[in-house]
Design a protein around this motif. Structure first.
Motif, PDB file in Angstrom:
ATOM      1  N   THR A  54      40.117  36.783  45.604  1.00  0.00           N
ATOM      2  CA  THR A  54      39.259  36.166  44.586  1.00  0.00           C
ATOM      3  C   THR A  54      39.569  36.754  43.212  1.00  0.00           C
ATOM      4  O   THR A  54      39.605  36.032  42.206  1.00  0.00           O
ATOM      5  CB  THR A  54      37.775  36.375  44.931  1.00  0.00           C
ATOM      6  OG1 THR A  54      37.507  35.809  46.220  1.00  0.00           O
ATOM      7  CG2 THR A  54      36.873  35.723  43.900  1.00  0.00           C
ATOM      8  N   ASP A  55      39.818  38.050  43.166  1.00  0.00           N
ATOM      9  CA  ASP A  55      40.172  38.685  41.897  1.00  0.00           C
ATOM     10  C   ASP A  55      41.507  38.153  41.384  1.00  0.00           C
ATOM     11  O   ASP A  55      41.673  37.951  40.175  1.00  0.00           O
ATOM     12  CB  ASP A  55      40.229  40.209  42.066  1.00  0.00           C
ATOM     13  CG  ASP A  55      40.368  40.924  40.729  1.00  0.00           C
ATOM     14  OD1 ASP A  55      39.638  40.565  39.789  1.00  0.00           O
ATOM     15  OD2 ASP A  55      41.219  41.833  40.632  1.00  0.00           O
ATOM     16  N   ASP A  56      42.446  37.917  42.282  1.00  0.00           N
ATOM     17  CA  ASP A  56      43.721  37.311  41.878  1.00  0.00           C
ATOM     18  C   ASP A  56      43.470  35.949  41.230  1.00  0.00           C
ATOM     19  O   ASP A  56      44.104  35.596  40.229  1.00  0.00           O
ATOM     20  CB  ASP A  56      44.652  37.147  43.087  1.00  0.00           C
ATOM     21  CG  ASP A  56      45.165  38.469  43.629  1.00  0.00           C
ATOM     22  OD1 ASP A  56      45.218  39.449  42.856  1.00  0.00           O
ATOM     23  OD2 ASP A  56      45.516  38.525  44.821  1.00  0.00           O
ATOM     24  N   ALA A  57      42.553  35.175  41.826  1.00  0.00           N
ATOM     25  CA  ALA A  57      42.236  33.857  41.287  1.00  0.00           C
ATOM     26  C   ALA A  57      41.584  33.980  39.911  1.00  0.00           C
ATOM     27  O   ALA A  57      41.926  33.235  38.978  1.00  0.00           O
ATOM     28  CB  ALA A  57      41.306  33.111  42.247  1.00  0.00           C
ATOM     29  N   VAL A  58      40.635  34.893  39.774  1.00  0.00           N
ATOM     30  CA  VAL A  58      39.965  35.088  38.488  1.00  0.00           C
ATOM     31  C   VAL A  58      40.965  35.517  37.420  1.00  0.00           C
ATOM     32  O   VAL A  58      40.934  35.022  36.275  1.00  0.00           O
ATOM     33  CB  VAL A  58      38.826  36.126  38.616  1.00  0.00           C
ATOM     34  CG1 VAL A  58      38.277  36.494  37.235  1.00  0.00           C
ATOM     35  CG2 VAL A  58      37.708  35.589  39.502  1.00  0.00           C
ATOM     36  N   GLU A  59      41.858  36.421  37.772  1.00  0.00           N
ATOM     37  CA  GLU A  59      42.869  36.880  36.809  1.00  0.00           C
ATOM     38  C   GLU A  59      43.787  35.739  36.387  1.00  0.00           C
ATOM     39  O   GLU A  59      44.178  35.647  35.211  1.00  0.00           O
ATOM     40  CB  GLU A  59      43.686  38.022  37.419  1.00  0.00           C
ATOM     41  CG  GLU A  59      42.949  39.352  37.443  1.00  0.00           C
ATOM     42  CD  GLU A  59      42.561  39.806  36.042  1.00  0.00           C
ATOM     43  OE1 GLU A  59      43.432  39.833  35.156  1.00  0.00           O
ATOM     44  OE2 GLU A  59      41.366  40.095  35.827  1.00  0.00           O
ATOM     45  N   LYS A  60      44.132  34.862  37.325  1.00  0.00           N
ATOM     46  CA  LYS A  60      44.978  33.702  36.991  1.00  0.00           C
ATOM     47  C   LYS A  60      44.254  32.793  36.009  1.00  0.00           C
ATOM     48  O   LYS A  60      44.853  32.293  35.044  1.00  0.00           O
ATOM     49  CB  LYS A  60      45.322  32.934  38.272  1.00  0.00           C
ATOM     50  CG  LYS A  60      46.184  31.685  38.043  1.00  0.00           C
ATOM     51  CD  LYS A  60      47.560  32.052  37.510  1.00  0.00           C
ATOM     52  CE  LYS A  60      48.436  30.813  37.394  1.00  0.00           C
ATOM     53  NZ  LYS A  60      49.782  31.143  36.821  1.00  0.00           N
ATOM     54  N   ILE A  61      42.954  32.577  36.219  1.00  0.00           N
ATOM     55  CA  ILE A  61      42.173  31.718  35.329  1.00  0.00           C
ATOM     56  C   ILE A  61      42.043  32.354  33.949  1.00  0.00           C
ATOM     57  O   ILE A  61      42.188  31.680  32.919  1.00  0.00           O
ATOM     58  CB  ILE A  61      40.783  31.446  35.936  1.00  0.00           C
ATOM     59  CG1 ILE A  61      40.921  30.661  37.244  1.00  0.00           C
ATOM     60  CG2 ILE A  61      39.905  30.669  34.947  1.00  0.00           C
ATOM     61  CD1 ILE A  61      39.638  30.582  38.053  1.00  0.00           C
ATOM     62  N   ARG A  62      41.787  33.645  33.910  1.00  0.00           N
ATOM     63  CA  ARG A  62      41.688  34.343  32.621  1.00  0.00           C
ATOM     64  C   ARG A  62      43.014  34.250  31.867  1.00  0.00           C
ATOM     65  O   ARG A  62      43.039  34.065  30.638  1.00  0.00           O
ATOM     66  CB  ARG A  62      41.301  35.807  32.839  1.00  0.00           C
ATOM     67  CG  ARG A  62      39.901  35.993  33.413  1.00  0.00           C
ATOM     68  CD  ARG A  62      39.651  37.453  33.745  1.00  0.00           C
ATOM     69  NE  ARG A  62      39.423  38.256  32.548  1.00  0.00           N
ATOM     70  CZ  ARG A  62      39.633  39.562  32.468  1.00  0.00           C
ATOM     71  NH1 ARG A  62      40.120  40.218  33.529  1.00  0.00           N
ATOM     72  NH2 ARG A  62      39.369  40.224  31.367  1.00  0.00           N
ATOM     73  N   GLU A  63      44.111  34.365  32.605  1.00  0.00           N
ATOM     74  CA  GLU A  63      45.438  34.273  31.985  1.00  0.00           C
ATOM     75  C   GLU A  63      45.671  32.873  31.418  1.00  0.00           C
ATOM     76  O   GLU A  63      46.164  32.719  30.295  1.00  0.00           O
ATOM     77  CB  GLU A  63      46.501  34.595  33.030  1.00  0.00           C
ATOM     78  CG  GLU A  63      47.940  34.383  32.562  1.00  0.00           C
ATOM     79  CD  GLU A  63      48.931  34.470  33.708  1.00  0.00           C
ATOM     80  OE1 GLU A  63      49.951  33.760  33.641  1.00  0.00           O
ATOM     81  OE2 GLU A  63      48.695  35.225  34.674  1.00  0.00           O
ATOM     82  N   GLU A  64      45.298  31.835  32.186  1.00  0.00           N
ATOM     83  CA  GLU A  64      45.554  30.458  31.750  1.00  0.00           C
ATOM     84  C   GLU A  64      44.647  30.029  30.611  1.00  0.00           C
ATOM     85  O   GLU A  64      45.063  29.282  29.728  1.00  0.00           O
ATOM     86  CB  GLU A  64      45.377  29.494  32.927  1.00  0.00           C
ATOM     87  CG  GLU A  64      46.480  29.564  33.959  1.00  0.00           C
ATOM     88  CD  GLU A  64      46.507  28.331  34.849  1.00  0.00           C
ATOM     89  OE1 GLU A  64      47.508  28.145  35.549  1.00  0.00           O
ATOM     90  OE2 GLU A  64      45.542  27.534  34.823  1.00  0.00           O
TER      91      GLU A  64
ATOM     92  N   ALA B 218      35.048  28.222  31.527  1.00  0.00           N
ATOM     93  CA  ALA B 218      35.837  27.975  32.739  1.00  0.00           C
ATOM     94  C   ALA B 218      34.986  28.339  33.945  1.00  0.00           C
ATOM     95  O   ALA B 218      34.254  29.337  33.935  1.00  0.00           O
ATOM     96  CB  ALA B 218      37.118  28.800  32.727  1.00  0.00           C
ATOM     97  N   VAL B 219      35.073  27.511  34.988  1.00  0.00           N
ATOM     98  CA  VAL B 219      34.264  27.684  36.180  1.00  0.00           C
ATOM     99  C   VAL B 219      35.168  27.795  37.403  1.00  0.00           C
ATOM    100  O   VAL B 219      36.083  26.983  37.579  1.00  0.00           O
ATOM    101  CB  VAL B 219      33.300  26.497  36.371  1.00  0.00           C
ATOM    102  CG1 VAL B 219      32.514  26.647  37.664  1.00  0.00           C
ATOM    103  CG2 VAL B 219      32.357  26.366  35.189  1.00  0.00           C
TER     104      VAL B 219
END
Length: 349
Positions: A108-118, A50-51
């Motif tokens: 940005t951390d919120d975005a990364v956490e959302k991607i890790r979750e998805e 994921a990028v």
């Protein structure tokens, strides 16, 4: 209707192209403060990588990474089966004037956490373009465990490694001048002020030559050229405002104090930003003709990170700033090397 009149009428509909135009189908999966996180649909997912693209926050829309159907970093990454996301930074409202660098790193951390979750992935790849490059580097230095690979493109990491007009601009004016500009904007840094600053660097190009070129295209009935002009006009002339606090911190800490290579200058959540904390594989992409971020400003990052030299890839394109980020030549020749790096490079490469 004669040729000139016909094309002039065609040109007048320049505003028909949406100002916040994304060329690839996507969905906003997170919205918070001045951030939208966009997820792009991949019909043929074949990669477990994921990028997250961090486009520049420099007074223009984040859609530079998905500029047009035939000129899109997003589409290139999707074509290789990658799972692709992008931060879409919004124009700052007056009630967001006090958002800081720390706030943007936390977003940005919120975005990364959302991607890790998805995705269910423990770590992802970050691609930082221009100003997004130092943001990606700051983030990775603080959260190395969440980032598997880091790509930094045309970004001012060591601001004084190679001088350009931006160095003179930052050096010649005291902080009071930049504070005055923010005050004029009511607490935000007006994107129009930033745009005028860039145009003043090369007034002949921006106020004379581009119109000479446009007139030639009209006379030659060059519809493709006029279409390219419209597309760039809508991206370049449509500006976004930055939170005043964020802008002033960038001027002082990133530029004046060259804080990316001076640990202790930038502190996020009570932790000093230190590039030596970055140990993941690193890809540095710079433009030989870049007069916004000269190549050494980006490439010198290799001498400040903890990543072993054998895990650092450095590539220089023949293009300028925008050309390196999203030019047709770079997308065909150089960015596929980035994809190969993302897919195949390991800590022991």
């Amino acid at each position: 209707m004669n040729l000139v009149s016909k094309n002039w009428e065609y040109l007048k509909i320049v505003t028909d192209i949406p100002k916040d135009y994304w060329s690839t189908k996507n969905e906003v999966v997170l919205e918070k403060e001045n951030l939208k996180l966009r997820r792009f649909k991949n019909k043929s997912k074949s990669s477990n990588n994921a990028v997250l693209i961090l486009p520049p926050q420099a007074g223009h829309s984040s859609n530079i990474c998905d500029y047009a159907p035939d000129q899109s970093l997003v589409r290139l990454l999707l074509s290789y089966g990658l799972q692709v996301y992008a931060t879409d930074w919004q124009s700052a409202r007056l009630n967001q004037a006090d958002l800081s660098i720390e706030d943007h790193i936390n977003l940005t951390d919120d975005a990364v956490e959302k991607i890790r979750e998805e995705t269910g992935l423990d770590s992802i790849t970050l691609i930082g373009q221009c100003q997004g490059g130092w943001q990606a580097s700051v983030y990775t230095s603080l959260y190395q465990d969440k980032i598997s690979k880091l790509v930094v493109a045309a970004s001012p990491i060591d601001f004084y490694a190679e001088r350009d007009f931006m160095n003179d601009y930052v050096d010649d004016y005291p902080m009071e001048f930049f504070e005055w500009l923010v005050k004029l904007g009511g607490g935000v840094m007006k994107g129009d002020f930033i745009l005028k600053g860039f145009k003043s660097y090369d007034p002949y190009q921006h106020y004379i030559k581009k119109y000479q070129d446009l007139w030639k295209m009209i006379l030659e009935d060059d519809k493709e050229g006029i279409e390219r002009y419209k597309r760039f006009y809508n991206w370049y002339e449509y500006t976004q405002d930055l939170p005043g606090k964020f802008y002033l911190e960038v001027v002082e800490k990133i530029f004046k104090k060259n804080g990316m290579i001076n640990p202790g200058t930038i502190v996020i959540n009570n932790t000093s930003v230190d590039l030596s904390n970055i140990t993941c594989p690193l890809f540095l992409l710079a433009g030989e003709k870049d007069n916004i971020t000269p190549p050494r400003q980006c490439l010198e990052m290799a001498n400040h990170v903890g990543t072993p030299k054998e895990n650092i890839v450095q590539v220089t394109t023949k293009g300028g700033h925008i050309g390196t980020l999203t030019g047709s030549s770079a997308l065909k020749k150089h960015w596929p090397k980035v994809v190969e790096f993302i897919e195949n490079y390991s800590q022991t490469a």
